[in-house]
Write a protein that holds these residues in place. Structure first.
Motif, PDB file in Angstrom:
ATOM      1  N   ILE A 202      -3.422   2.598  13.720  1.00  0.00           N
ATOM      2  CA  ILE A 202      -2.365   2.183  12.788  1.00  0.00           C
ATOM      3  C   ILE A 202      -2.820   2.326  11.340  1.00  0.00           C
ATOM      4  O   ILE A 202      -2.043   2.087  10.423  1.00  0.00           O
ATOM      5  CB  ILE A 202      -1.947   0.718  13.037  1.00  0.00           C
ATOM      6  CG1 ILE A 202      -3.118  -0.231  12.744  1.00  0.00           C
ATOM      7  CG2 ILE A 202      -1.418   0.520  14.444  1.00  0.00           C
ATOM      8  CD1 ILE A 202      -2.718  -1.697  12.701  1.00  0.00           C
ATOM      9  N   ARG A 216       3.601  -4.003   8.853  1.00  0.00           N
ATOM     10  CA  ARG A 216       3.764  -2.628   8.402  1.00  0.00           C
ATOM     11  C   ARG A 216       4.147  -2.600   6.940  1.00  0.00           C
ATOM     12  O   ARG A 216       4.842  -3.489   6.460  1.00  0.00           O
ATOM     13  CB  ARG A 216       4.830  -1.925   9.251  1.00  0.00           C
ATOM     14  CG  ARG A 216       4.394  -1.760  10.699  1.00  0.00           C
ATOM     15  CD  ARG A 216       5.431  -1.000  11.492  1.00  0.00           C
ATOM     16  NE  ARG A 216       4.992  -0.832  12.879  1.00  0.00           N
ATOM     17  CZ  ARG A 216       5.672  -0.172  13.807  1.00  0.00           C
ATOM     18  NH1 ARG A 216       6.838   0.380  13.485  1.00  0.00           N
ATOM     19  NH2 ARG A 216       5.203  -0.074  15.026  1.00  0.00           N
ATOM     20  N   PRO A 217       3.648  -1.606   6.205  1.00  0.00           N
ATOM     21  CA  PRO A 217       2.955  -0.387   6.641  1.00  0.00           C
ATOM     22  C   PRO A 217       1.426  -0.510   6.700  1.00  0.00           C
ATOM     23  O   PRO A 217       0.724   0.487   6.575  1.00  0.00           O
ATOM     24  CB  PRO A 217       3.369   0.633   5.568  1.00  0.00           C
ATOM     25  CG  PRO A 217       3.506  -0.195   4.325  1.00  0.00           C
ATOM     26  CD  PRO A 217       4.024  -1.524   4.781  1.00  0.00           C
ATOM     27  N   HIS A 218       0.895  -1.701   6.898  1.00  0.00           N
ATOM     28  CA  HIS A 218      -0.548  -1.923   7.091  1.00  0.00           C
ATOM     29  C   HIS A 218      -1.380  -1.392   5.924  1.00  0.00           C
ATOM     30  O   HIS A 218      -2.283  -0.579   6.091  1.00  0.00           O
ATOM     31  CB  HIS A 218      -1.012  -1.279   8.401  1.00  0.00           C
ATOM     32  CG  HIS A 218      -0.214  -1.696   9.592  1.00  0.00           C
ATOM     33  ND1 HIS A 218      -0.073  -3.016   9.968  1.00  0.00           N
ATOM     34  CD2 HIS A 218       0.511  -0.970  10.489  1.00  0.00           C
ATOM     35  CE1 HIS A 218       0.693  -3.084  11.056  1.00  0.00           C
ATOM     36  NE2 HIS A 218       1.068  -1.863  11.385  1.00  0.00           N
TER      37      HIS A 218
END
Length: 302
Positions: A202, A216-218
């Protein structure tokens, strides 16, 4: 000149310089070439408005950077600051601290790591980093994957970026996370290894910062996010977060280590203080709270 200052220092100086600007306008003083008496009047006014020694010292540093002329080392300015300290001495934020075992007992139930949500394994990692290294949140936000070295005894983490304690002639911090074979549930090296595996797929392309946001978006986690996660874990563990913030992990772990007989030199080296620093003795060495100690001594004495 600006390159010699950290972003946090610039923000801190901005506050002082705004007050100085306002003071100069009201009293018709040259901002850049004031008299010594004008500086002393400014510092005295700030003290009378409630500033303690630490704030006045910050004002002095900001004015010294702006005005120069060795203002910070002027005898009159130093004497004024000394008087301020005597009237309002700097006191540690905490008079005591919490037992790290409270938090370790709580997160030890978060097992196995492979079954944890991304949120929980992230919070478990930052908590163990904080307790096992006694470093600042800033340090954790700068950990890079290429600076993580694995060995049979544990994991070594080199911090290559400039941090608060960085300076000419000073060694950069090196964190070490050992393997706790006897208690794998709170093994910091294992959690770190599992976290790296968990975030591999991820991780945004080109992102080499270790700790990511679990939503998200990490993106790479900021110091504010890491502090918020730490405080949440402390609260869940029973620590009074109306008193103790994320930075208190530094107090708690270093004080617990000292109580367990770890030498001050080892504590200084681990937590990132220089050999000449007395920060631990002045601000961090606090008795660990055991609110049930009296009752236990009475009820279990027989």
């Amino acid at each position: 000149m600006l390159a010699s200052l950290s972003n946090s220092t610039i923000k801190q100086y901005n506050t002082s310089l705004k007050l100085w600007w306002q003071f100069c306008i009201v009293h018709n003083i040259d901002v850049y070439k004031p008299s010594l008496s004008a500086v002393l009047k400014f510092l005295s006014a700030q003290f009378n408005n409630g500033c303690a020694y630490g704030s006045l010292n910050s004002h002095r540093s900001a004015l010294s950077a702006l005005i120069g002329n060795n203002l910070g080392s002027n005898d009159c300015v130093k004497r004024l600051l000394k008087g301020a300290y005597k009237l309002k001495p700097t006191r540690p934020k905490y008079s005591n601290t919490w037992d790290p075992q409270l938090v370790l007992n709580h997160i030890s139930t978060w097992i196995p790591n492979s079954d944890l949500s991304l949120e929980k394994i992230t919070k478990k990692l930052v908590t163990l980093l904080a307790i096992c290294t006694a470093h600042r949140v800033q340090t954790f936000s700068l950990i890079k994957l290429e600076n993580i070295l694995l060995s049979d005894s544990g994991i070594k983490i080199n911090i290559s970026d400039i941090i608060k304690t960085s300076g000419p002639g000073r060694d950069q911090p090196v964190l070490f996370l050992p393997y706790f074979r006897e208690n794998i549930s709170i093994c910091p090296a294992t959690v770190l290894s599992d976290y790296i595996s968990r975030t591999k797929n991820i991780r945004p392309e080109g992102t080499n910062i270790l700790i990511l946001t679990y939503k998200r978006p990490h993106k790479p986690a900021t110091t504010q996010s890491i502090s918020r996660w730490l405080k949440q874990v402390l609260s869940e563990s029973g620590v009074d977060t109306s008193v103790y913030g994320a930075h208190s992990t530094r107090h708690a772990s270093s004080s617990a280590a000292s109580s367990a007989g770890v030498s001050i030199e080892t504590i200084r080296k681990t937590a990132g203080w220089t050999a000449s620093s007395n920060s631990f003795a002045r601000f961090y060495h606090r008795p660990v709270i055991n609110e049930g100690e009296f009752a236990q001594s009475v009820c279990l004495s027989g």
